[in-house]
Design an enzyme around this catalytic site. Structure first.
Site, PDB file in Angstrom:
ATOM      1  N   HIS A   1       6.572  -1.300   3.588  1.00 24.47           N
ATOM      2  CA  HIS A   1       6.443  -2.719   3.948  1.00 24.47           C
ATOM      3  C   HIS A   1       5.730  -3.466   2.831  1.00 24.47           C
ATOM      4  O   HIS A   1       4.852  -2.931   2.165  1.00 24.47           O
ATOM      5  CB  HIS A   1       5.711  -2.904   5.275  1.00 24.47           C
ATOM      6  CG  HIS A   1       4.414  -2.157   5.385  1.00 24.47           C
ATOM      7  ND1 HIS A   1       4.358  -0.811   5.663  1.00 24.47           N
ATOM      8  CD2 HIS A   1       3.134  -2.563   5.227  1.00 24.47           C
ATOM      9  CE1 HIS A   1       3.091  -0.428   5.687  1.00 24.47           C
ATOM     10  NE2 HIS A   1       2.323  -1.469   5.421  1.00 24.47           N
TER      11      HIS A   1
ATOM     12  N   ASN B   1       0.852  -1.187   0.000  1.00 21.11           N
ATOM     13  CA  ASN B   1       0.000   0.000   0.000  1.00 21.11           C
ATOM     14  C   ASN B   1       0.888   1.237   0.000  1.00 21.11           C
ATOM     15  O   ASN B   1       1.835   1.316   0.789  1.00 21.11           O
ATOM     16  CB  ASN B   1      -0.907   0.000   1.232  1.00 21.11           C
ATOM     17  CG  ASN B   1      -1.873  -1.172   1.220  1.00 21.11           C
ATOM     18  OD1 ASN B   1      -2.411  -1.517   0.178  1.00 21.11           O
ATOM     19  ND2 ASN B   1      -2.074  -1.794   2.370  1.00 21.11           N
TER      20      ASN B   1
HETATM   21  P1  AMP Z   1      -0.677  -0.650   5.707  1.00 17.54           P
HETATM   22  O1  AMP Z   1      -2.153  -0.349   5.684  1.00 17.54           O
HETATM   23  O2  AMP Z   1      -0.188  -1.293   4.463  1.00 17.54           O
HETATM   24  O3  AMP Z   1       0.131   0.556   6.129  1.00 17.54           O
HETATM   25  O4  AMP Z   1      -0.504  -1.774   6.791  1.00 17.54           O
HETATM   26  C1  AMP Z   1      -0.053  -1.575   8.078  1.00 17.54           C
HETATM   27  C2  AMP Z   1      -0.093  -2.932   8.726  1.00 17.54           C
HETATM   28  O5  AMP Z   1       0.736  -2.885   9.876  1.00 17.54           O
HETATM   29  C3  AMP Z   1      -1.471  -3.377   9.178  1.00 17.54           C
HETATM   30  O6  AMP Z   1      -1.797  -4.612   8.538  1.00 17.54           O
HETATM   31  C4  AMP Z   1      -1.330  -3.554  10.698  1.00 17.54           C
HETATM   32  O7  AMP Z   1      -2.034  -4.654  11.195  1.00 17.54           O
HETATM   33  C5  AMP Z   1       0.182  -3.745  10.837  1.00 17.54           C
HETATM   34  N1  AMP Z   1       0.742  -3.366  12.125  1.00 17.54           N
HETATM   35  C6  AMP Z   1       0.571  -2.212  12.784  1.00 17.54           C
HETATM   36  N2  AMP Z   1       1.256  -2.216  13.934  1.00 17.54           N
HETATM   37  C7  AMP Z   1       1.890  -3.404  14.001  1.00 17.54           C
HETATM   38  C8  AMP Z   1       2.785  -4.011  14.941  1.00 17.54           C
HETATM   39  N3  AMP Z   1       3.140  -3.394  16.061  1.00 17.54           N
HETATM   40  N4  AMP Z   1       3.241  -5.259  14.671  1.00 17.54           N
HETATM   41  C9  AMP Z   1       2.873  -5.895  13.547  1.00 17.54           C
HETATM   42  N5  AMP Z   1       2.070  -5.374  12.612  1.00 17.54           N
HETATM   43  C10 AMP Z   1       1.573  -4.150  12.840  1.00 17.54           C
END
Ligand code: AMP
Ligand code: ZN
Length: 111
Positions: free
Chosen positions: A99, A86
């Protein structure tokens, strides 16, 4: 990048379920999985999104993508998986540290 949650994970200040680590890259399970297997690969050095990458990121971008199928196989996704990056608010990005989501195990088209 003091406020970046993924930089804090890289620094060990916030725990994660780590899958893989080397000098450039970290992989860990998503805290809110959308499928039986859902992890992400990140560069250790902060870069906000794919849109902020430049040629200096070429090697680490290659590394992230080459690791995705290797780690996916190790997680039981030998049959295939989905990758999602994203980018920006318009792309639904919530965490502004680049990511690559790797998602699978939930049927033919998990997500
Ligand atoms: P995005 O919408 O692509 O920015 O995705 C962010 C992702 O990060 C989401 O799927 C969240 O569930 C994940 N996320 C947020 N905080 C954490 C964390 N502390 N550990 C693992 N995943 C996380
Ligand atoms: Zn960061």
């Amino acid at each position: 990048m003091n406020d970046c949650i993924f930089c804090k994970i890289v620094a060990g200040e916030i725990p994660c379920r780590k899958l893989y680590e080397d000098e450039d890259v970290l992989a860990f399970h998503d805290i809110h999985p959308v499928a039986p297997v859902h992890f992400m690969l990140i560069p250790k050095a902060h870069v906000a999104s794919l849109a902020e990458c430049d040629p200096s990121h070429r090697d680490v971008l290659g590394k992230l993508l080459l690791l995705a199928p290797k780690l996916a196989r190790e997680q039981g996704l030998g049959d295939g998986f989905r990758t999602v990056i994203n980018t920006g608010r318009g792309g639904g990005q919530e965490v502004f540290h680049l990511h690559v989501h790797v998602i699978g195990g939930g049927g033919p088209r998990p997500l």
